[in-house]
Write a protein that holds these residues in place. Sequence first.
Motif, PDB file in Angstrom:
ATOM      1  N   ARG A  26       8.209  -1.548  11.825  1.00  0.00           N
ATOM      2  CA  ARG A  26       7.165  -2.286  12.541  1.00  0.00           C
ATOM      3  C   ARG A  26       6.953  -3.623  11.826  1.00  0.00           C
ATOM      4  N   LEU A  27       7.197  -4.714  12.539  1.00  0.00           N
ATOM      5  CA  LEU A  27       7.008  -6.070  12.019  1.00  0.00           C
ATOM      6  C   LEU A  27       6.023  -6.752  12.945  1.00  0.00           C
ATOM      7  N   GLU A  28       4.840  -7.048  12.425  1.00  0.00           N
ATOM      8  CA  GLU A  28       3.780  -7.536  13.302  1.00  0.00           C
ATOM      9  C   GLU A  28       3.058  -8.723  12.685  1.00  0.00           C
ATOM     10  N   ILE A  51      10.338   0.471   3.384  1.00  0.00           N
ATOM     11  CA  ILE A  51       9.074   0.028   3.959  1.00  0.00           C
ATOM     12  C   ILE A  51       9.148   0.205   5.478  1.00  0.00           C
ATOM     13  N   ARG A  52       8.139   0.837   6.065  1.00  0.00           N
ATOM     14  CA  ARG A  52       8.139   1.124   7.498  1.00  0.00           C
ATOM     15  C   ARG A  52       7.257   0.190   8.307  1.00  0.00           C
ATOM     16  N   GLU A  53       6.311  -0.495   7.651  1.00  0.00           N
ATOM     17  CA  GLU A  53       5.407  -1.419   8.338  1.00  0.00           C
ATOM     18  C   GLU A  53       5.296  -2.706   7.521  1.00  0.00           C
ATOM     19  N   ILE A  54       5.458  -3.828   8.205  1.00  0.00           N
ATOM     20  CA  ILE A  54       5.328  -5.134   7.558  1.00  0.00           C
ATOM     21  C   ILE A  54       4.457  -6.010   8.446  1.00  0.00           C
ATOM     22  N   TYR A  55       3.407  -6.534   7.850  1.00  0.00           N
ATOM     23  CA  TYR A  55       2.497  -7.424   8.555  1.00  0.00           C
ATOM     24  C   TYR A  55       2.568  -8.794   7.899  1.00  0.00           C
ATOM     25  N   GLY A  79      10.581   4.204  -1.527  1.00  0.00           N
ATOM     26  CA  GLY A  79       9.864   5.301  -0.894  1.00  0.00           C
ATOM     27  C   GLY A  79       8.402   5.417  -1.299  1.00  0.00           C
ATOM     28  N   GLU A  80       7.949   4.650  -2.284  1.00  0.00           N
ATOM     29  CA  GLU A  80       6.546   4.740  -2.720  1.00  0.00           C
ATOM     30  C   GLU A  80       5.602   3.922  -1.849  1.00  0.00           C
ATOM     31  N   ALA A  81       6.098   2.858  -1.228  1.00  0.00           N
ATOM     32  CA  ALA A  81       5.232   1.986  -0.427  1.00  0.00           C
ATOM     33  C   ALA A  81       5.422   2.266   1.050  1.00  0.00           C
ATOM     34  N   LEU A 135       0.850  -1.189   0.000  1.00  0.00           N
ATOM     35  CA  LEU A 135       0.000   0.000   0.000  1.00  0.00           C
ATOM     36  C   LEU A 135       0.887   1.241   0.000  1.00  0.00           C
ATOM     37  N   ASP A 136       0.410   2.296  -0.642  1.00  0.00           N
ATOM     38  CA  ASP A 136       1.156   3.549  -0.627  1.00  0.00           C
ATOM     39  C   ASP A 136       0.720   4.392   0.579  1.00  0.00           C
TER      40      ASP A 136
END
Length: 138
Positions: A120-122, A96-100, A72-74, A23-24
Amino acid sequence: MALAHVASMRSEDPYRKVGAAALDFDNRVIGTAYNGLAPGFNAPEGFWDDREARQKFMLHAEVNLCSLFRRGEAKLVATTTMPCTACMQTLCAYGIREIYYRDVYHSSDAPEIARLYGVRLERVDFTPFDGGPIPAAP
């Protein structure tokens, strides 16, 4: 996570199906991908029979996903399995700053890499839609 799951169903790999979605910053879907061979490559007869022999040729879902956008787009990536060490490094390199993720991958150093880079890795629970009735909205 639902998009990552649906993407995983496209994988030709009979042993392991992994999907990913990005997601952007406006929460728009900018890509979905799955583990498989390079685009346009047709596997020879018997290729899928030997899991050990074919592994080195497989492109991971996260790598395929990152090929769809620029650094930097996602903002966020959802993947059906915790990224392996190399994929986690790639996701960090793409900013990427968040990974689920849904499934744990015990051989991965992703949690340690995420801590170092402040990502963030959740883990999230997700049960794919089974085709049964959809519950009414509250």
